[in-house]
Motif scaffolding. Structure first.
Motif, PDB file in Angstrom:
ATOM      1  N   SER A  40     -12.010  18.844 -21.862  1.00 53.83           N
ATOM      2  CA  SER A  40     -11.084  18.310 -21.490  1.00 53.83           C
ATOM      3  C   SER A  40     -10.735  16.505 -21.945  1.00 53.83           C
ATOM      4  N   ARG A  41      -9.485  16.097 -21.778  1.00 56.21           N
ATOM      5  CA  ARG A  41      -9.354  14.453 -22.689  1.00 56.21           C
ATOM      6  C   ARG A  41     -10.331  14.007 -21.797  1.00 56.21           C
ATOM      7  N   GLU A  42     -10.797  13.408 -20.181  1.00 50.62           N
ATOM      8  CA  GLU A  42     -11.591  13.113 -19.566  1.00 50.62           C
ATOM      9  C   GLU A  42     -12.650  13.095 -20.591  1.00 50.62           C
ATOM     10  N   ALA A  43     -12.847  14.585 -20.310  1.00 49.05           N
ATOM     11  CA  ALA A  43     -14.109  15.176 -21.222  1.00 49.05           C
ATOM     12  C   ALA A  43     -15.170  14.054 -22.990  1.00 49.05           C
ATOM     13  N   VAL A  44     -13.514  14.307 -23.582  1.00 48.27           N
ATOM     14  CA  VAL A  44     -13.289  13.773 -24.366  1.00 48.27           C
ATOM     15  C   VAL A  44     -13.708  12.500 -24.958  1.00 48.27           C
ATOM     16  N   GLY A  72     -21.055  20.974 -32.973  1.00 51.50           N
ATOM     17  CA  GLY A  72     -20.962  20.813 -34.255  1.00 51.50           C
ATOM     18  C   GLY A  72     -19.235  21.793 -34.743  1.00 51.50           C
ATOM     19  N   GLN A  73     -18.846  22.088 -34.338  1.00 49.26           N
ATOM     20  CA  GLN A  73     -17.008  22.601 -35.093  1.00 49.26           C
ATOM     21  C   GLN A  73     -16.698  21.364 -35.881  1.00 49.26           C
ATOM     22  N   LEU A  74     -17.079  20.096 -34.909  1.00 45.32           N
ATOM     23  CA  LEU A  74     -15.770  18.670 -35.510  1.00 45.32           C
ATOM     24  C   LEU A  74     -16.598  19.333 -37.479  1.00 45.32           C
ATOM     25  N   THR A  75     -15.101  18.724 -38.248  1.00 45.57           N
ATOM     26  CA  THR A  75     -15.829  18.411 -39.851  1.00 45.57           C
ATOM     27  C   THR A  75     -15.824  16.894 -40.122  1.00 45.57           C
ATOM     28  N   ASP A  76     -16.342  16.519 -41.264  1.00 45.20           N
ATOM     29  CA  ASP A  76     -16.393  15.344 -41.798  1.00 45.20           C
ATOM     30  C   ASP A  76     -14.941  14.566 -41.548  1.00 45.20           C
ATOM     31  N   ASP A  77     -13.666  15.606 -41.710  1.00 42.74           N
ATOM     32  CA  ASP A  77     -12.359  15.511 -41.925  1.00 42.74           C
ATOM     33  C   ASP A  77     -11.398  15.033 -40.761  1.00 42.74           C
ATOM     34  N   GLU A 101      -8.003   6.254 -31.862  1.00 44.32           N
ATOM     35  CA  GLU A 101      -8.765   6.986 -30.691  1.00 44.32           C
ATOM     36  C   GLU A 101      -7.636   8.214 -30.545  1.00 44.32           C
ATOM     37  N   GLU A 102      -6.298   7.340 -30.135  1.00 46.43           N
ATOM     38  CA  GLU A 102      -5.793   9.222 -29.741  1.00 46.43           C
ATOM     39  C   GLU A 102      -5.793  10.051 -30.343  1.00 46.43           C
ATOM     40  N   GLU A 103      -5.315  10.264 -31.990  1.00 45.95           N
ATOM     41  CA  GLU A 103      -5.298  11.069 -32.696  1.00 45.95           C
ATOM     42  C   GLU A 103      -7.300  12.001 -32.531  1.00 45.95           C
ATOM     43  N   LEU A 104      -7.724  11.007 -32.778  1.00 45.39           N
ATOM     44  CA  LEU A 104      -9.073  11.612 -32.253  1.00 45.39           C
ATOM     45  C   LEU A 104      -9.645  12.482 -30.984  1.00 45.39           C
ATOM     46  N   VAL A 105      -8.472  12.277 -30.210  1.00 47.23           N
ATOM     47  CA  VAL A 105      -8.911  12.732 -29.435  1.00 47.23           C
ATOM     48  C   VAL A 105      -8.404  14.101 -28.970  1.00 47.23           C
ATOM     49  N   GLY A 106      -7.649  14.091 -30.052  1.00 48.41           N
ATOM     50  CA  GLY A 106      -6.434  14.884 -29.356  1.00 48.41           C
ATOM     51  C   GLY A 106      -7.062  15.972 -30.695  1.00 48.41           C
ATOM     52  N   ARG A 107      -7.615  15.598 -31.784  1.00 48.22           N
ATOM     53  CA  ARG A 107      -8.425  16.598 -32.686  1.00 48.22           C
ATOM     54  C   ARG A 107      -9.636  17.553 -32.563  1.00 48.22           C
ATOM     55  N   ILE A 108     -10.284  17.085 -31.139  1.00 48.47           N
ATOM     56  CA  ILE A 108     -11.520  17.217 -30.296  1.00 48.47           C
ATOM     57  C   ILE A 108     -11.176  18.364 -29.028  1.00 48.47           C
ATOM     58  N   LYS A 118      -8.513  19.991 -29.038  1.00 40.38           N
ATOM     59  CA  LYS A 118      -7.592  20.708 -30.288  1.00 40.38           C
ATOM     60  C   LYS A 118      -8.668  22.268 -30.691  1.00 40.38           C
ATOM     61  N   ARG A 119      -9.991  21.574 -31.159  1.00 38.91           N
ATOM     62  CA  ARG A 119     -10.947  22.007 -31.999  1.00 38.91           C
ATOM     63  C   ARG A 119     -11.381  22.925 -30.840  1.00 38.91           C
TER      64      ARG A 119
END
Length: 64
Positions: A50-54, A22-27, A36-43, A45-46
């Motif tokens: 773990s990378r695998e879970a994301v 829920g803490q992810l924003t539309d931005d 996808e690499e950027e998306l994984v990193g943002r998730i 960070k928020r």
């Protein structure tokens, strides 16, 4: 698959990811659309997940 179908699938996946984290924003999700690499990193960070879970959650969210 045409452009409209891809956009629809992405919108479904975004909704599922926001339900999971829920803490992810539309931005966060719009910024990473198509990268996808950027998306994984943002998730990661928020959420602190773990990378695998994301990656697993993204795969699950993008399935119909």
């Amino acid at each position: 698959m045409n452009k409209l179908q891809v956009k629809g699938n992405w919108n479904v996946a975004k909704g599922r990811l926001k339900q999971k984290w829920g803490q992810l924003t539309d931005d966060d999700l719009d910024y990473a659309e198509g990268a996808e690499e950027e998306l994984v990193g943002r998730i990661q960070k928020r959420t602190g997940e773990s990378r695998e879970a994301v990656e697993r959650a993204i795969d699950d969210a993008s399935r119909d």
